[in-house]
Design a protein around this motif. Sequence first.
Motif, PDB file in Angstrom:
ATOM      1  N   ILE A 112       0.838  -1.209   0.000  1.00 36.09           N
ATOM      2  CA  ILE A 112       0.000   0.000   0.000  1.00 36.09           C
ATOM      3  C   ILE A 112       0.870   1.255   0.000  1.00 36.09           C
ATOM      4  N   THR A 145       1.039   3.416  -3.655  1.00 30.89           N
ATOM      5  CA  THR A 145       0.368   4.717  -3.597  1.00 30.89           C
ATOM      6  C   THR A 145       1.131   5.771  -4.402  1.00 30.89           C
ATOM      7  N   ASN A 205      -0.014   6.926  -7.918  1.00 34.03           N
ATOM      8  CA  ASN A 205      -1.175   7.822  -8.085  1.00 34.03           C
ATOM      9  C   ASN A 205      -2.301   7.193  -8.906  1.00 34.03           C
ATOM     10  N   ARG A 252      -7.624   3.362  -6.458  1.00 27.19           N
ATOM     11  CA  ARG A 252      -7.629   2.121  -5.658  1.00 27.19           C
ATOM     12  C   ARG A 252      -8.178   0.912  -6.419  1.00 27.19           C
ATOM     13  N   TYR A 280      -6.153  -4.262  -1.052  1.00 25.81           N
ATOM     14  CA  TYR A 280      -7.074  -3.235  -1.544  1.00 25.81           C
ATOM     15  C   TYR A 280      -8.533  -3.661  -1.453  1.00 25.81           C
TER      16      TYR A 280
END
Length: 550
Positions: free
Chosen positions: A40, A44, A47, A50, A549
Amino acid sequence: MEIESVAAGSCSKENQLIYKEWFEFADSDGDGRITGNDAIKFFTMSNLPRPELKQIWAIADSKRQGYLAFKDFIVAMQLVSLAQTGHEISHEILNSDVDFKNINPPTMEGLGVLMAKKKHSSKSSDPNMNGSPAADTSLTAHWFSSKSSKKISLSSVTSIVDGLKRLYIQKLKPLEVAYRFNDFVSPLLTNSDFDAKPMVMLLGQYSTGKTTFIKHLLKSSYPGNMQTGAHIGPEPTTDRFVVVMSGPDERSIPGNTVAVQADMPFSGLTTFGTAFLSKFECSQMPHPLLEHVTFVDTPGVLSGEKQRTQRAYDFTGVTSWFASKCDLILLLFDPHKLDVSDEFKRVISSLRGHDDKIRVVLNKADQVDTQQLMRVYGALMWSLGKVLNTPEVSRVYIGSFSDKPINEAATGPIGRELFEKEQDDLLADLKDIPKKACDRRINEFVKRARAAKIHAYIISHLKKEMPAIMGKAKAQQKLIDNLEDEFGKVQREHHLPKGDFPNVDHFREVLSGYNIDKFEKLKPKMLQTVDDMLGYDIPELLKNFRNPYD
């Protein structure tokens, strides 16, 4: 049949070096695996939304192990790069015409700054400057060899398989040892049993195409007991159990050597003695398919007059042992060998409890025309119906699984189309094995835990029925003779399913060699520990290593 990852295999060496640096940065605990929290934090920086990251993780962690190894990480990075350039991410993209070799690494915002900081801090505090030895990376090997009962916290577990190892050592193995589960049902598990690749076993009468089937999948011969590889012919040729697995070079290892190698999951076969081990060997070769799946080739099951020739080892017992370890069992028939002999019937009966693993293959189906094939198929289903005691109809794959072209003179164009579709279905089933391997391991672990509980109830019940002082020998013989009734008492007392109880005859045979009075009494705390493991620990483990996720 290609199971290997197209993306990882097509990555350029320059990009691999970049990904290696990224992987080592993302792997915060240095265990060679990127788990949920690490992923995670790292992903991240791409960009991406999710939902897309969730799909990328699901594709990269194709085996659903709950972590990404380096190859999986490369796949993930290439998918991130494709997503950033506007591609739709799905499982099909790995088999598309995308040029993975020339995909540039993705844009990871702020990664360069963070890596520079980490390098600076590591130089100023080098852990090896004080001369301390490097930490032992094989933590799980210590769990199996350590005699201490020190508890290992969940935080030290980095995958579902590692978690199952920890639970086995701490909670299930003490129960198995206390009630001699390894003597009656299955040998104690070792580190290699958890780490082994998925296995596929082929069973059938001689000359039904078992060895040819494996060669067809590998598209090459494999090292056997002959210099040119395993001999194939219409007569009984494979006279031994051959495990075909991945290795650095082509070689054949004798059974006695294989059984004592700690990194192979075959130590339990030593219980079948030297007579069997002399008829067992391991064939190793480098092959992309064998990096994901191990095959077990078996001797042809005897039929007719040949059944009167006794084997020097317990063939049915060995088959049952492999069945418990395998992820898929293929029963092969051909149109001219549809009868189920007495030995074949015993073998199929020994597969009880593994019905979900069984697939039936009607091989060499191009030897008969379409009309005869319909009759052969009906006869096969009738034969199987008498042996497989299930209300469901078995899935039968029809085809000709060899390198020879299909005999269209007999089958016609319709038969060719049918065989191709059936072959695609079977190959799809085989391709799913690595993806389902982790789920299967959990399933087998839970089955083993329940079997161990029932075994403990049986053993403690028999101990309770023994007299305190006089007439012990007579009481033991009575319990052995009336074992089926004693099973019934245990079932009613503890409200257990009848189908989960072991085979009475086999249990009686093993029990006759023991003094029941020496068995352990019921230990409720030990059983409660296993119940807690099934009810809380395993669900918690699966929760910790699911898709981060979700």
